[in-house]
Design a protein around this motif. Sequence first.
Motif, PDB file in Angstrom:
ATOM      1  N   ILE A  21       4.981 -12.660  -1.212  1.00  0.00           N
ATOM      2  CA  ILE A  21       5.769 -12.615  -0.850  1.00  0.00           C
ATOM      3  C   ILE A  21       6.991 -12.840  -0.366  1.00  0.00           C
ATOM      4  CG2 ILE A  21       5.424 -10.830   1.647  1.00  0.00           C
ATOM      5  CD1 ILE A  21       3.534 -10.952  -0.435  1.00  0.00           C
ATOM      6  N   HIS A  22       7.499 -13.836   0.160  1.00  0.00           N
ATOM      7  CA  HIS A  22       9.206 -13.561   0.154  1.00  0.00           C
ATOM      8  C   HIS A  22       8.977 -15.097  -0.322  1.00  0.00           C
ATOM      9  CE1 HIS A  22       9.502 -10.438   2.975  1.00  0.00           C
ATOM     10  NE2 HIS A  22       8.096 -11.279   4.327  1.00  0.00           N
ATOM     11  N   ARG A  23      10.712 -14.981  -0.964  1.00  0.00           N
ATOM     12  CA  ARG A  23      11.249 -16.405  -1.360  1.00  0.00           C
ATOM     13  C   ARG A  23      12.740 -16.063  -0.098  1.00  0.00           C
ATOM     14  NH1 ARG A  23      12.058 -18.710  -7.347  1.00  0.00           N
ATOM     15  NH2 ARG A  23      13.779 -20.495  -6.615  1.00  0.00           N
ATOM     16  N   VAL A  24      12.312 -17.541   0.838  1.00  0.00           N
ATOM     17  CA  VAL A  24      14.316 -17.412   1.442  1.00  0.00           C
ATOM     18  C   VAL A  24      14.608 -19.054   1.274  1.00  0.00           C
ATOM     19  CG1 VAL A  24      14.518 -17.134   3.773  1.00  0.00           C
ATOM     20  CG2 VAL A  24      12.771 -16.177   2.941  1.00  0.00           C
ATOM     21  N   GLY A  25      15.607 -18.680   0.822  1.00  0.00           N
ATOM     22  CA  GLY A  25      17.032 -20.091   0.803  1.00  0.00           C
ATOM     23  C   GLY A  25      17.801 -20.577   2.233  1.00  0.00           C
ATOM     24  N   ALA A  26      18.300 -21.740   2.350  1.00  0.00           N
ATOM     25  CA  ALA A  26      18.924 -21.575   3.184  1.00  0.00           C
ATOM     26  C   ALA A  26      19.858 -20.950   2.791  1.00  0.00           C
ATOM     27  CB  ALA A  26      19.485 -23.092   3.669  1.00  0.00           C
ATOM     28  N   GLY A  27      20.512 -20.041   4.599  1.00  0.00           N
ATOM     29  CA  GLY A  27      22.442 -18.782   4.561  1.00  0.00           C
ATOM     30  C   GLY A  27      21.192 -17.885   4.493  1.00  0.00           C
ATOM     31  N   GLU A  28      19.650 -17.943   4.052  1.00  0.00           N
ATOM     32  CA  GLU A  28      19.027 -16.341   3.932  1.00  0.00           C
ATOM     33  C   GLU A  28      18.280 -16.454   5.629  1.00  0.00           C
ATOM     34  OE1 GLU A  28      17.525 -14.666   0.607  1.00  0.00           O
ATOM     35  OE2 GLU A  28      17.756 -16.991  -0.181  1.00  0.00           O
ATOM     36  N   VAL A  29      17.885 -14.938   6.127  1.00  0.00           N
ATOM     37  CA  VAL A  29      17.014 -14.927   7.177  1.00  0.00           C
ATOM     38  C   VAL A  29      16.450 -14.380   6.667  1.00  0.00           C
ATOM     39  CG1 VAL A  29      16.740 -14.356  10.090  1.00  0.00           C
ATOM     40  CG2 VAL A  29      18.841 -16.045   9.310  1.00  0.00           C
ATOM     41  N   VAL A  30      15.081 -13.848   6.877  1.00  0.00           N
ATOM     42  CA  VAL A  30      13.725 -12.601   6.952  1.00  0.00           C
ATOM     43  C   VAL A  30      13.300 -12.835   7.688  1.00  0.00           C
ATOM     44  CG1 VAL A  30      12.386 -12.331   4.986  1.00  0.00           C
ATOM     45  CG2 VAL A  30      14.167 -12.983   4.271  1.00  0.00           C
ATOM     46  N   ALA A  31      12.376 -11.637   7.764  1.00  0.00           N
ATOM     47  CA  ALA A  31      11.681 -10.859   8.840  1.00  0.00           C
ATOM     48  C   ALA A  31      10.706 -10.794   8.534  1.00  0.00           C
ATOM     49  CB  ALA A  31      11.771 -10.123   9.526  1.00  0.00           C
ATOM     50  N   VAL A  32       9.638 -11.461   8.660  1.00  0.00           N
ATOM     51  CA  VAL A  32       7.907 -11.808   8.316  1.00  0.00           C
ATOM     52  C   VAL A  32       6.973 -10.975   8.848  1.00  0.00           C
ATOM     53  CG1 VAL A  32       6.631 -13.511   7.486  1.00  0.00           C
ATOM     54  CG2 VAL A  32       9.224 -13.960   6.878  1.00  0.00           C
ATOM     55  N   GLY A  33       6.535 -10.277   8.648  1.00  0.00           N
ATOM     56  CA  GLY A  33       5.674  -9.620   9.497  1.00  0.00           C
ATOM     57  C   GLY A  33       4.111 -10.418   9.334  1.00  0.00           C
ATOM     58  N   GLU A  34       4.078 -11.729   9.066  1.00  0.00           N
ATOM     59  CA  GLU A  34       2.001 -11.920   8.632  1.00  0.00           C
ATOM     60  C   GLU A  34       2.690 -13.421   9.125  1.00  0.00           C
ATOM     61  OE1 GLU A  34       0.223 -10.498   5.548  1.00  0.00           O
ATOM     62  OE2 GLU A  34       1.355  -9.034   4.929  1.00  0.00           O
ATOM     63  N   PRO A  35       1.803 -14.014   9.820  1.00  0.00           N
ATOM     64  CA  PRO A  35       0.613 -13.707  10.239  1.00  0.00           C
ATOM     65  C   PRO A  35       0.754 -12.286  11.868  1.00  0.00           C
ATOM     66  CG  PRO A  35       0.451 -15.796  11.272  1.00  0.00           C
ATOM     67  CD  PRO A  35       1.559 -15.879  10.386  1.00  0.00           C
ATOM     68  N   PHE A  36       2.281 -12.683  12.281  1.00  0.00           N
ATOM     69  CA  PHE A  36       3.123 -11.616  12.822  1.00  0.00           C
ATOM     70  C   PHE A  36       4.269 -11.929  12.564  1.00  0.00           C
ATOM     71  CE2 PHE A  36       1.237 -16.450  14.888  1.00  0.00           C
ATOM     72  CZ  PHE A  36       2.933 -16.842  14.215  1.00  0.00           C
ATOM     73  N   LYS A  37       4.924 -11.279  13.354  1.00  0.00           N
ATOM     74  CA  LYS A  37       6.734 -11.223  13.580  1.00  0.00           C
ATOM     75  C   LYS A  37       7.110 -12.194  13.748  1.00  0.00           C
ATOM     76  CE  LYS A  37       6.356  -6.207  13.578  1.00  0.00           C
ATOM     77  NZ  LYS A  37       7.319  -4.558  14.384  1.00  0.00           N
ATOM     78  N   VAL A  38       7.931 -12.581  12.946  1.00  0.00           N
ATOM     79  CA  VAL A  38       9.186 -14.417  13.151  1.00  0.00           C
ATOM     80  C   VAL A  38      10.181 -13.973  12.048  1.00  0.00           C
ATOM     81  CG1 VAL A  38       7.268 -15.511  11.189  1.00  0.00           C
ATOM     82  CG2 VAL A  38       8.917 -16.694  12.798  1.00  0.00           C
ATOM     83  N   ALA A  39      11.212 -14.440  12.879  1.00  0.00           N
ATOM     84  CA  ALA A  39      12.646 -14.440  11.595  1.00  0.00           C
ATOM     85  C   ALA A  39      12.292 -16.419  10.884  1.00  0.00           C
ATOM     86  CB  ALA A  39      13.096 -14.756  12.335  1.00  0.00           C
ATOM     87  N   VAL A  40      12.208 -15.865   9.731  1.00  0.00           N
ATOM     88  CA  VAL A  40      12.527 -16.890   8.679  1.00  0.00           C
ATOM     89  C   VAL A  40      13.281 -17.707   8.456  1.00  0.00           C
ATOM     90  CG1 VAL A  40      10.975 -18.158   6.541  1.00  0.00           C
ATOM     91  CG2 VAL A  40       9.640 -17.228   7.934  1.00  0.00           C
ATOM     92  N   ASP A  41      14.592 -18.465   8.589  1.00  0.00           N
ATOM     93  CA  ASP A  41      15.627 -19.268   8.894  1.00  0.00           C
ATOM     94  C   ASP A  41      15.814 -20.730   8.107  1.00  0.00           C
ATOM     95  OD1 ASP A  41      18.042 -19.603   9.271  1.00  0.00           O
ATOM     96  OD2 ASP A  41      18.340 -18.901  11.303  1.00  0.00           O
ATOM     97  N   PRO A  42      15.265 -21.083   7.094  1.00  0.00           N
ATOM     98  CA  PRO A  42      15.202 -22.319   7.081  1.00  0.00           C
ATOM     99  C   PRO A  42      16.351 -23.501   6.909  1.00  0.00           C
ATOM    100  CG  PRO A  42      15.012 -20.795   4.999  1.00  0.00           C
ATOM    101  CD  PRO A  42      15.712 -19.844   6.405  1.00  0.00           C
ATOM    102  N   GLU A  43      17.729 -22.920   7.085  1.00  0.00           N
ATOM    103  CA  GLU A  43      19.054 -23.433   7.366  1.00  0.00           C
ATOM    104  C   GLU A  43      18.418 -24.189   8.864  1.00  0.00           C
ATOM    105  OE1 GLU A  43      23.239 -23.526   5.992  1.00  0.00           O
ATOM    106  OE2 GLU A  43      22.796 -21.319   7.412  1.00  0.00           O
ATOM    107  N   ALA A  44      18.300 -23.185   9.992  1.00  0.00           N
ATOM    108  CA  ALA A  44      18.102 -23.312  10.966  1.00  0.00           C
ATOM    109  C   ALA A  44      17.279 -24.249  11.164  1.00  0.00           C
ATOM    110  CB  ALA A  44      17.721 -22.336  11.999  1.00  0.00           C
ATOM    111  N   PHE A  45      15.692 -24.412  10.401  1.00  0.00           N
ATOM    112  CA  PHE A  45      14.897 -25.801  10.570  1.00  0.00           C
ATOM    113  C   PHE A  45      16.114 -27.330  10.803  1.00  0.00           C
ATOM    114  CE2 PHE A  45      12.060 -21.287   9.335  1.00  0.00           C
ATOM    115  CZ  PHE A  45      12.192 -20.911   9.934  1.00  0.00           C
TER     116      PHE A  45
END
Length: 213
Positions: free
Chosen positions: A186-210
């Motif tokens: 569904i998503h491929r998110v690299g560091a420097g990107e932030v993607v709003a993922v809707g499953e299993p609930f709404k959450v921001a995926v921010d690899p750089e912050a992790f």
Amino acid sequence: MPARSTEAPMQAREARAARSPWRVPGELEVEEWFELNTQADDGSRYELIDGSLIVSPAPLPMHQWIGDNLRAALQEAAPEDLVAITATGLLLDGRPGVIPDIMVVDRQPVRDGASVIRPEWVRLVVEIVSRSTTMTDRVVKPAKYAEAGIPGFWRIETHPFRGQADERLPVVFTYRLGEDGQYQLIHRVGAGEVVAVGEPFKVAVDPEAFARV
């Protein structure tokens, strides 16, 4: 000289085999599985997939750091009936199975004191790929999670990998279980990107912050 009886030594060997959890890994009881993991003084994880024993070394500090930060982000965004947990046993085929890096599961069984997680309680499983368990994290475990009907799977790459292109690490891949029983990207998110993922609930995926220390 009369022939030496082999009955006693054979009985002794059988008794030792019966006591050994290594005899038939696929037939371990849950308590024996717990014992293997709790007695590992080097931090190794002992997992069982289709009767095969997989021993993984203790994760590196950055692996754990990313996992802790992602778990915190998932927990903050989770609805009241779900919890995000780390390094907890997950049954496969009703038997001792694996220890995912992170799971999002129904809150009630955890509140009730469940000693191990069952697939029907799981909404999401996350694996952070380690150099020592690359094939298991990328191929074997996702196949078993899909077979168990777990609706969501995320994979996090923390080391350079084929097909990485110019993406900065870590890279997060999110998958949804399709009607064909296979995970679909569904998503491929690299560091420097932030993607709003809707499953299993709404959450921001921010690899750089992790990964930020």
